[in-house]
Write a protein that holds these residues in place. Structure first.
Motif, PDB file in Angstrom:
ATOM      1  N   VAL A   1      22.714  10.442  16.696  1.00 24.96           N
ATOM      2  CA  VAL A   1      21.955  10.041  17.879  1.00 24.96           C
ATOM      3  C   VAL A   1      20.501  10.451  17.729  1.00 24.96           C
ATOM      4  CG1 VAL A   1      21.707  10.304  20.373  1.00 24.96           C
ATOM      5  CG2 VAL A   1      23.994  10.140  19.350  1.00 24.96           C
ATOM      6  N   THR A   2      20.253  11.687  17.337  1.00 21.53           N
ATOM      7  CA  THR A   2      18.891  12.205  17.259  1.00 21.53           C
ATOM      8  C   THR A   2      18.330  12.198  15.855  1.00 21.53           C
ATOM      9  OG1 THR A   2      19.624  14.483  16.920  1.00 21.53           O
ATOM     10  CG2 THR A   2      19.417  13.717  19.197  1.00 21.53           C
TER      11      THR A   2
ATOM     12  N   LYS B   1      26.531   4.638  13.830  1.00 21.26           N
ATOM     13  CA  LYS B   1      25.916   4.986  15.110  1.00 21.26           C
ATOM     14  C   LYS B   1      26.337   4.002  16.185  1.00 21.26           C
ATOM     15  CE  LYS B   1      21.463   5.723  17.374  1.00 21.26           C
ATOM     16  NZ  LYS B   1      19.981   5.744  17.216  1.00 21.26           N
TER      17      LYS B   1
ATOM     18  N   GLY C   1      29.690   4.589  17.624  1.00 20.55           N
ATOM     19  CA  GLY C   1      29.827   5.793  18.442  1.00 20.55           C
ATOM     20  C   GLY C   1      30.121   7.053  17.656  1.00 20.55           C
TER      21      GLY C   1
ATOM     22  N   ASP D   1      22.939  14.562  12.986  1.00 27.11           N
ATOM     23  CA  ASP D   1      23.368  13.973  14.258  1.00 27.11           C
ATOM     24  C   ASP D   1      22.909  12.516  14.272  1.00 27.11           C
ATOM     25  OD1 ASP D   1      23.116  13.096  17.084  1.00 27.11           O
ATOM     26  OD2 ASP D   1      23.877  15.120  17.477  1.00 27.11           O
TER      27      ASP D   1
ATOM     28  N   ASP E   1      29.559  10.504  15.820  1.00 27.34           N
ATOM     29  CA  ASP E   1      28.662  11.590  16.242  1.00 27.34           C
ATOM     30  C   ASP E   1      27.779  12.102  15.106  1.00 27.34           C
ATOM     31  OD1 ASP E   1      29.791  11.947  19.002  1.00 27.34           O
ATOM     32  OD2 ASP E   1      31.609  12.330  17.823  1.00 27.34           O
ATOM     33  N   GLN E   2      28.359  12.333  13.938  1.00 27.49           N
ATOM     34  CA  GLN E   2      27.609  12.936  12.836  1.00 27.49           C
ATOM     35  C   GLN E   2      28.009  12.250  11.536  1.00 27.49           C
ATOM     36  OE1 GLN E   2      28.146  17.208  12.764  1.00 27.49           O
ATOM     37  NE2 GLN E   2      27.970  17.368  15.002  1.00 27.49           N
TER      38      GLN E   2
END
Length: 844
Positions: free
Chosen positions: A607-608, A804, A807, A605, A809-810
């Motif tokens: 984002v994380t 990232k 935008g 991911d 996601d993965q």
């Protein structure tokens, strides 16, 4: 089975000593006589008259019914019937009478009526040539495994009653541990003659010990054993030496009785036929001749025709009145010389017969083949008085042979040369080319999408289309060459005249025009497309096999060009095709030999930074080819139809690994690739759900990835399968987006969860503003349609940072981790810790 043997007369096999008693003699005296002489029956006379036969079994019955057998007289009612036969009667004739009258003994009389002996049915059967049958049969085939087994404490009366009730001629006495004795009717008669009380226990009778042999012994050797030892019963043992039953001399006789009765029936039939023939009249013989489908001609000694039958007229066209009195030479075709007929008459004179194939002429002048048999008929003086000729028309047989020969050389559907004939003609053309320096060309033609035509219209229509195509091809050839259909929807065209660049182009134009014209099948217009490959000789090949291979390689090149095309042989392309053939050949046993494996590439991911799943990737390490790239073997697997089985294996392995991750506390999503061919040929949804159910994996844990071509080739079928999967909770991703014929309409309409951006857009994302804009557009479009975006091929930290920021996601790629085995992935996943993007580890 019957056996030929010399005619045997009854006088040579009868027992000359006839043991007898007078009618009204005491029953006890008859019993004592049986015991004393060791015989199974005695004749009963009334003076010179033979009244019948008193058997042991009847005597045993009467002894049980009477307290004093000496007080009982022998009467006619006690006797079995007895035949009277003469010494000159044959054994076969006596057998017939015994069978028809149901008797087992006969008194033998000399020509003057005096009694000279007695013969039993055993004597008759023993002289029927049964040795061959006895050699072939083992003892256990005739063994009575239900033999009576009596305790030694049982009394004689009970034993006799048991023997009468079962009609057994012998019983076993004792048990397995103490051993077995045998009591036969002979033993019973002996004790009855000795006045042994009927209440005497069997253990006091001093019965003989049981002699036993193994059941595998042949009946021939068992019968010899009986004769050598003078007894008529024997125990039978299994391989463990346990007594399993009894067999008697009568059992051996019964074992061949069926053959004997069959032979007697044959004799009866022979006699019946002889009797019927003796009563037949010449009218009956004439009717048989008249009804025969074979022509029959009777001539006198000089060859003048005396009679013919209707089949003669049907075959030759000559009526009977036209043939009578004429010589059969009226049918001569003129095809045979004088030497032929001289040999024919010489054979008749020497052997009395001749047969062979001959050509004759019908009344209408047509010549035909016939099979002729001539037999000389002698009179009582041994002189030839007539000749009988029988013949039948061989025209149909000759036509059939011609058809069979044609089928061996020509294709049964189109009438073109088959593979065998074509290779002969090709070899001749190549030989001529080598000798004369002539040039030629071989065209291999393959109908495009013929299988779909067969599936739609049926095989009968498919055959009709092949015939029409063959006619079109032949119409273009003239004397220029020859055509063949080696198999299926393939055609070969061999051009041997005027083969140069201009001429071949002219012919190909003519052939294309002929094939592009519509065909009409069952009032429907059908258009054919064909891929054509051209190879020249001797330039491209000098041997038949190599030339065919070159032409077929060109066909594949034409198909790769988009079908309905013409391609000329290219040696480099042939090498490519051969490598594809090699891959296809090795693929057939790759699953069986466990040569496939899966590797797993992590997905995180953006984002994380957390690990969220992995993509299962197929690898093949061939025993003979070594490692083979998926880009090489997957297209071959799809083209050959093997991708279905491989896809099922991949699904099972991947789902099983996902289940293992869950048990290890890592409920990661598992992504698997499903090809367009799998969606076309199999029920993907049902296979996926079956695998998830088998390994108890939640549907949400699985992601099915498919390429854009799945939508292009089978949109309706693909949409149905995807809807079924998503209804069950399985997630769906479109792979390699942007590399094919992308269409926003089908992406909008299909049931999807993820869109994967192909690595080709990520490679230059750091340097190319255009690529960054394209990727942003894909991401924005996907988010607008509610899809998550996964980027492939993230090779650097900068790639991840930009993705990232855009935008995404993965992501997956070498910077995160290379694809690895299941064991390595588990170790890597356990050690992996989500880190801020800027602090991610350097690329290995």
């Amino acid at each position: 089975m019957t056996h030929s043997h010399p005619t045997i007369q009854v006088g040579s096999i009868c027992q000359t000593e006839v043991i007898s008693v007078e009618l009204d003699s005491p029953l006890g005296a008859a019993i004592e006589l049986m015991a004393d002489r060791h015989i199974g029956s005695v004749c009963v006379n009334n003076g010179a008259e033979s009244c019948g036969l008193l058997t042991r079994r009847k005597a045993m019955q009467l002894s049980l019914e009477q307290d004093n057998d000496h007080a009982v007289s022998v009467t006619r009612e006690m006797l079995d019937p007895l035949l009277e036969v003469h010494t000159t009667q044959t054994v076969d004739e006596l057998g017939l009478e015994m069978v028809s009258q149901g008797v087992s003994h006969a008194v033998v009389l000399d020509p003057w009526g005096s009694r000279v002996g007695i013969v039993s049915q055993s004597d008759v059967v023993n002289n029927q040539g049964i040795e061959h049958d006895l050699f072939l049969k083992p003892l256990d085939e005739v063994t009575n495994t239900q033999a009576l087994r009596l305790q030694a404490s049982l009394c004689l009366r009970d034993a006799i009653q048991a023997m009468r009730r079962t009609r057994y001629t012998a019983v076993l006495v004792g048990n397995d541990s103490s051993g077995w004795q045998i009591m036969t009717e002979t033993d019973v008669i002996r004790h009855l003659a000795l006045r042994t009380p009927l209440d005497t226990p069997l253990q006091q009778l001093e019965l003989p010990e049981l002699l036993a042999v193994e059941g595998s012994m042949s009946l021939f050797n068992v019968r010899r054993y009986f004769k050598q030892n003078g007894f008529r019963h024997i125990g039978v043992m299994d391989a463990q030496q346990r007594v399993i039953g009894l067999a008697s001399y009568a059992d051996i006789l019964r074992s061949v009785e069926r053959d004997y009765i069959y032979r007697l029936q044959e004799l009866l039939q022979d006699k019946s036929r002889q009797l019927q023939q003796s009563r037949q009249t010449l009218n009956l013989i004439e009717r048989v001749i008249q009804a025969s489908h074979e022509a029959i001609v009777i001539t006198d000694a000089q060859g003048a025709i005396q009679s013919v039958n209707p089949a003669f007229t049907a075959i030759t066209g000559y009526e009977a009145h036209e043939a009578l009195g004429k010589n059969p030479s009226m049918l001569s075709s003129g095809r045979h010389d004088q030497a032929f007929y001289q040999q024919l008459w010489a054979s008749l004179a020497q052997d009395g017969s001749w047969q062979g194939e001959i050509w004759n002429r019908r009344k209408d002048g047509s010549v035909y083949p016939e099979w002729l048999s001539i037999t000389a008929i002698e009179n009582e003086a041994g002189e030839v008085g007539q000749y009988a000729a029988i013949f039948h028309d061989l025209t149909e047989s000759k036509n059939y042979e011609a058809r069979m020969k044609r089928l061996s050389w020509f294709d049964s559907v189109t009438g073109l040369a088959n593979r065998r004939l074509f290779h002969d003609r090709l070899q001749m053309a190549l030989n001529f080319s080598a000798e004369q320096g002539a040039k030629g060309a071989l065209l291999a033609l393959d109908l495009d999408l013929f299988k779909q035509f067969n599936d739609r219209f049926g095989h009968a229509a498919g055959d009709q289309l092949l015939r029409l195509v063959a006619e079109r091809i032949e119409s273009t050839l003239g004397e220029q060459g020859t055509a063949a259909r080696p198999s299926g929807d393939e055609f070969y065209i061999l051009l041997t005249e005027g083969v140069d660049e201009h001429e071949i182009s002219t012919y190909l134009d003519s052939l294309s025009r002929a094939l592009t014209q519509p065909f009409w099948l069952e009032q429907q217009e059908v258009r054919v497309r064909a891929s054509i490959g051209v190879a020249f000789f001797p330039a491209d090949a000098k041997e038949p096999t190599e030339l065919v291979r070159a032409a077929e390689s060109a066909v594949h090149l034409a198909k790769d060009m988009g079908r309905n095309s013409v391609a000329f042989f290219q040696s480099g392309h042939q090498n490519d095709r051969l490598s594809r053939y090699r891959i296809a050949s090795e693929l057939h046993h790759a699953l069986e030999h466990e040569e496939f494996s899966l590797v797993y590439q992590p997905q995180i991911d953006l984002v994380t930074g957390a690990l969220v799943g992995a993509e299962a990737l197929l690898r093949w390490h061939s025993e003979s080819l070594g490692p083979v790239s998926p880009d090489q073997f997957i297209p071959v697997a799809e083209d050959t139809g093997m991708m279905d089985d491989i896809g099922v294996w991949v699904l099972g392995q991947a789902v099983q690994e996902a289940a293992r991750w869950s048990r290890q506390g890592m409920p990661l999503k598992m992504s698997i690739n499903v090809s367009a061919r799998q969606f076309q040929r199999s029920e993907v949804a049902s296979q996926v759900m079956a695998a998830l159910h088998q390994h108890q994996v939640a549907p949400e844990q699985l992601v099915v990835e498919l390429t854009e071509t799945s939508f292009m080739h089978s949109a309706a079928a693909t949409e149905r399968e995807l809807a079924s999967l998503r209804d069950e909770g399985v997630r769906v991703a479109i792979d390699d987006f942007g590399t094919g014929y992308s269409s926003l309409s089908y992406i909008r309409e299909m049931s999807l969860d993820y869109l994967k951006v192909d690595r080709s857009f990520i490679e230059q994302i750091e340097q190319s503003e255009t690529d960054r804009k394209l990727v942003r557009a894909m991401i924005d479009m996907s988010h607008a349609m509610g899809l998550s975006v996964i980027a492939e091929g993230a090779e650097t930290e900068a790639d991840l940072t930009i993705l990232k920021a855009l935008g995404c996601d993965q992501a997956q790629g070498y910077y995160i981790a290379r694809p690895m085995s299941a064991a390595d992935f588990s170790r890597w996943a356990n050690e992996y810790r989500p880190l801020p993007l800027a602090a991610m580890p350097e690329r290995e």
